[in-house]
Design a protein around this motif. Structure first.
Motif, PDB file in Angstrom:
ATOM      1  N   UNK A   1       0.845  -1.198   0.000  1.00 42.24           N
ATOM      2  CA  UNK A   1       0.000   0.000   0.000  1.00 42.24           C
ATOM      3  C   UNK A   1       0.881   1.249   0.000  1.00 42.24           C
ATOM      4  N   UNK A   2       0.478   2.218  -0.806  1.00 44.72           N
ATOM      5  CA  UNK A   2       1.196   3.492  -0.873  1.00 44.72           C
ATOM      6  C   UNK A   2       0.184   4.597  -1.076  1.00 44.72           C
ATOM      7  N   UNK A   3       0.108   5.521  -0.129  1.00 45.55           N
ATOM      8  CA  UNK A   3      -0.928   6.557  -0.184  1.00 45.55           C
ATOM      9  C   UNK A   3      -2.294   5.903  -0.165  1.00 45.55           C
ATOM     10  N   UNK A   4      -3.172   6.334  -1.080  1.00 40.84           N
ATOM     11  CA  UNK A   4      -4.518   5.740  -1.147  1.00 40.84           C
ATOM     12  C   UNK A   4      -4.565   4.538  -2.082  1.00 40.84           C
ATOM     13  N   UNK A   5      -3.457   4.270  -2.779  1.00 42.26           N
ATOM     14  CA  UNK A   5      -3.473   3.177  -3.750  1.00 42.26           C
ATOM     15  C   UNK A   5      -2.496   2.067  -3.412  1.00 42.26           C
ATOM     16  N   UNK A   6      -2.175   1.264  -4.437  1.00 42.47           N
ATOM     17  CA  UNK A   6      -1.258   0.134  -4.259  1.00 42.47           C
ATOM     18  C   UNK A   6      -0.068   0.305  -5.197  1.00 42.47           C
ATOM     19  N   UNK A   7       1.074  -0.254  -4.781  1.00 40.31           N
ATOM     20  CA  UNK A   7       2.296  -0.158  -5.572  1.00 40.31           C
ATOM     21  C   UNK A   7       2.827  -1.565  -5.828  1.00 40.31           C
ATOM     22  N   UNK A   8       3.081  -1.881  -7.098  1.00 37.03           N
ATOM     23  CA  UNK A   8       3.563  -3.208  -7.472  1.00 37.03           C
ATOM     24  C   UNK A   8       4.984  -3.408  -6.938  1.00 37.03           C
ATOM     25  N   UNK A   9       5.258  -4.643  -6.460  1.00 36.50           N
ATOM     26  CA  UNK A   9       6.580  -4.940  -5.906  1.00 36.50           C
ATOM     27  C   UNK A   9       6.948  -6.397  -6.200  1.00 36.50           C
ATOM     28  N   UNK A  10       8.228  -6.727  -6.065  1.00 30.64           N
ATOM     29  CA  UNK A  10       8.684  -8.105  -6.329  1.00 30.64           C
ATOM     30  C   UNK A  10       8.632  -8.984  -5.091  1.00 30.64           C
ATOM     31  N   UNK A  11       8.847  -8.374  -3.912  1.00 29.82           N
ATOM     32  CA  UNK A  11       8.783  -9.167  -2.686  1.00 29.82           C
ATOM     33  C   UNK A  11       8.359  -8.291  -1.521  1.00 29.82           C
ATOM     34  N   UNK A  12       7.754  -8.929  -0.499  1.00 27.20           N
ATOM     35  CA  UNK A  12       7.318  -8.214   0.708  1.00 27.20           C
ATOM     36  C   UNK A  12       7.861  -8.975   1.910  1.00 27.20           C
ATOM     37  N   UNK A  13       8.509  -8.239   2.803  1.00 26.56           N
ATOM     38  CA  UNK A  13       9.101  -8.857   3.988  1.00 26.56           C
ATOM     39  C   UNK A  13       8.129  -8.845   5.156  1.00 26.56           C
ATOM     40  N   UNK A  14       8.471  -9.619   6.174  1.00 26.56           N
ATOM     41  CA  UNK A  14       7.633  -9.741   7.379  1.00 26.56           C
ATOM     42  C   UNK A  14       7.393  -8.369   8.003  1.00 26.56           C
ATOM     43  N   UNK A  15       6.170  -8.157   8.493  1.00 24.35           N
ATOM     44  CA  UNK A  15       5.815  -6.915   9.168  1.00 24.35           C
ATOM     45  C   UNK A  15       5.009  -5.965   8.313  1.00 24.35           C
ATOM     46  N   UNK A  16       5.119  -6.080   6.984  1.00 23.38           N
ATOM     47  CA  UNK A  16       4.397  -5.159   6.105  1.00 23.38           C
ATOM     48  C   UNK A  16       3.050  -5.774   5.704  1.00 23.38           C
TER      49      UNK A  16
END
Length: 602
Positions: free
Chosen positions: A254-269
């Motif tokens: 999540x970024x601002x009011x929208x979503x941002x594409x990413x390759x990986x997400x780490x624990x806690x987010x």
């Protein structure tokens, strides 16, 4: 990991949560300086804006001093407690927002209890200190007492307190106006812990669902441990511990009011996962090789049910797109996927289903949503759920809080005690009287409209479920009977004018009516069948007097909730995209009399 904070904002309805989120978005420069965003940015659903309340929890992400803050805006109404209970799982801390005049209200207690049980770190924000008659110091003491009564830990009792006004856009610890809300944002960084991450393989609990016409269904949840990557094979673990292997196609944060594409997400987010299917809220996304499930989400039981059936009135199919029982059951099954506090059961009639919910508003939001989507349906009278506990029939009880001007306090007490409510607390709060009652949930049905009439619209009511207790005696229902249409056709000014002394009407001249439709409230306690489609007999002699149609009183307009509280057991509501009509279940008078004899024989 030190660069993330996950925080939920919880409060009673109308205490200013969504306005606070607006200020956080503006002060962290999510928008351009010249961008017109309007108010209540997070309440983007039509019903939320019309009702002025938050119904669905939403995520927004801001960056402040190099730290990403995931903010979760939650509903404040007790009927949407199911939304709050599951999204709190994503948070590591909570902002408890309290009105500087009203103080802690029933929903404040309910949601705070859930947050404390999860061990979340609280920050208390006393809002609206710019209001006249506000009492921030007394409210602070009341909040501390509430924490103590809810068995908060020593650490939770040492909560930091901020004073201010969301509307004016300032908060600090001293109750002195400042330039902005940066002291509160600094407090979030200082007091809310970074997400705790345990060692081990991937675990994400799906706590909410999103949908995109381009991407399909999207799973949203916090990464409890491990790392999730785009293109990774994962295991979807159901509550019954069945496992399916699936592939992650795309990942978003999540970024601002929208979503941002990413390759990986780490624990806690907090992340959104695209490409999986047949998942539901509460499922765990786990490592494909060593799948370990997280504990199931527990949601409080529903307390009320209503029958939902197809529209079988003479006006069936005139207004809606979706009118069959297949359409109805598919829509209810789709709602079950994201509305955890809802339950649906079939009945003996294949065209009717029993829908269980948290309260009248919870069910009415669903009905209103279906109506706007083009559904036609018939809904029955709301009934509370009776349980047998230790061989004794028990019903749900609620804690009812009423703030009312002192002149009307006796009327309010009288109304509630008539409905089997017991007065627990009576104390002065500024110029108004603060009343707390223990009342059966049955007694609340129809109480709000009577209370507002008796107190000239001055009463402020709130309630929350407390517990099941032994069934109390009969509670008086509607005092007046209804006016029922005798024939089908178009109502005429001539007929309505002649019948005005019989009661108040729910229709205007020129509206279509059918046999068995409820068209008004009788001035006495019995039902009366009347003819409103009769036209004036015309002859070739001009009448001496002018037509009396301009003396017709305006019709009574009732909202869907008011209709749900108004109807009795032998009545139902016909809901279509453009009309809400009240009617008898049995449209013909002889059928109603036959049914009455059957009930009397029992």
């Amino acid at each position: 990991m030190q660069n993330i904070r996950n925080i939920a904002i919880i409060a009673h309805v109308d205490h200013g949560k969504t306005t606070l989120v607006d200020k956080i978005l503006h002060s962290t420069n999510v928008f351009r300086e010249n961008q017109d965003t309007g108010d209540l940015i997070m309440d983007n659903n039509d019903q939320e804006r019309e009702r002025g309340i938050t119904i669905f929890s939403k995520n927004v992400s801001v960056e402040y001093k190099g730290v990403k803050i995931n903010v979760i805006d939650t509903p404040g109404h007790a009927d949407f407690g199911g939304e709050v209970e599951r999204v709190l799982k994503m948070a590591d801390g909570v902002i408890l927002l309290v009105d500087a005049f009203e103080g802690p209200m029933p929903q404040t207690r309910f949601v705070l209890h859930k947050a404390l049980q999860l061990g979340l770190k609280p920050l208390v924000v006393i809002n609206k200190v710019d209001k006249p008659n506000c009492r921030p110091d007394e409210v602070h003491d009341a909040v501390f007492e509430l924490f103590f009564n809810l068995d908060a830990t020593e650490e939770q009792l040492e909560f930091p307190t901020f004073y201010g006004s969301s509307k004016q856009g300032w908060f600090n610890t001293e109750n002195v106006p400042t330039e902005d809300i940066s002291p509160l944002l600094d407090g979030i960084l200082e007091h809310v812990p970074a997400p705790e991450v345990s060692e081990g393989s991937l675990q994400i609990q799906i706590t909410s669902l999103d949908y995109s016409s381009f991407l399909g269904r999207i799973a949203v949840g916090k990464v409890a441990r491990g790392t999730i990557k785009e293109g990774q094979w994962v295991a979807l673990v159901k509550p019954d511990r069945s496992i399916t292997k699936q592939k992650v196609k795309e990942l978003f944060t999540f970024e601002g009011l929208g979503k941002k594409k990413t390759n990986e997400v780490n624990a806690g987010d907090i992340c959104a996962v695209v490409g999986m299917d047949k998942f539901q809220i509460g499922d765990t996304i786990a490592d494909a090789e060593n799948p370990e499930a997280l504990a199931n989400i527990k949601i409080d039981e529903p307390t009320m049910n209503m029958s939902f059936g197809i529209n079988n009135s003479p006006f069936f199919g005139k207004d809606g797109k979706f009118v069959t029982s297949r359409h109805l059951v598919e829509r209810l099954e789709a709602e079950l996927e994201k509305n955890l506090a809802l339950r649906v059961e079939p009945t003996d009639d294949s065209n009717t289903y029993l829908v269980y919910g948290r309260g009248i508003m919870h069910l009415s939001v669903l009905i209103e949503t279906m109506r706007r989507e083009g559904y036609e349906l018939t809904v029955g009278q709301p009934q509370v759920i009776i349980k047998e506990i230790d061989g004794e029939k028990c019903e749900p009880y609620e804690t009812l809080v009423i703030d009312v001007p002192q002149d009307y306090a006796s009327k309010a007490i009288d109304l509630v005690t008539q409905r089997k409510g017991d007065l627990l607390i009576m104390e002065a709060k500024g110029e108004s009287q603060h009343l707390e009652f223990d009342i059966p949930s049955r007694g609340l049905i129809g109480l709000r409209s009577q209370m507002l009439t008796a107190t000239a619209g001055e009463a402020v009511m709130a309630h929350r479920f407390s517990e099941y207790k032994p069934l109390k005696g009969k509670i008086p229902g509607r005092l007046a009977g209804v006016l029922i249409s005798k024939d089908q056709g178009v109502s005429t000014p001539y007929s309505i004018d002649k019948l005005q002394d019989r009661g108040k009407f729910f229709i205007d001249p020129g509206e279509e009516v059918y046999t068995g439709m409820i068209i008004g409230e009788h001035s006495r306690d019995n039902d009366l069948v009347v003819n409103v489609v009769e036209a004036k007999k015309l002859n070739n002699i001009r009448a001496a007097g002018k037509d009396d149609s301009n003396a017709i009183a305006p019709k009574i307009n009732m909202s869907l909730e008011e209709c749900m509280e108004y109807i009795q057991g032998d009545e139902c509501i016909e809901v279509t995209p453009n009309f809400i009509r009240l009617r008898k279940i049995f449209l013909k008078e002889e059928d109603r009399k036959r049914q009455q004899k059957v009930l009397e024989a029992k």
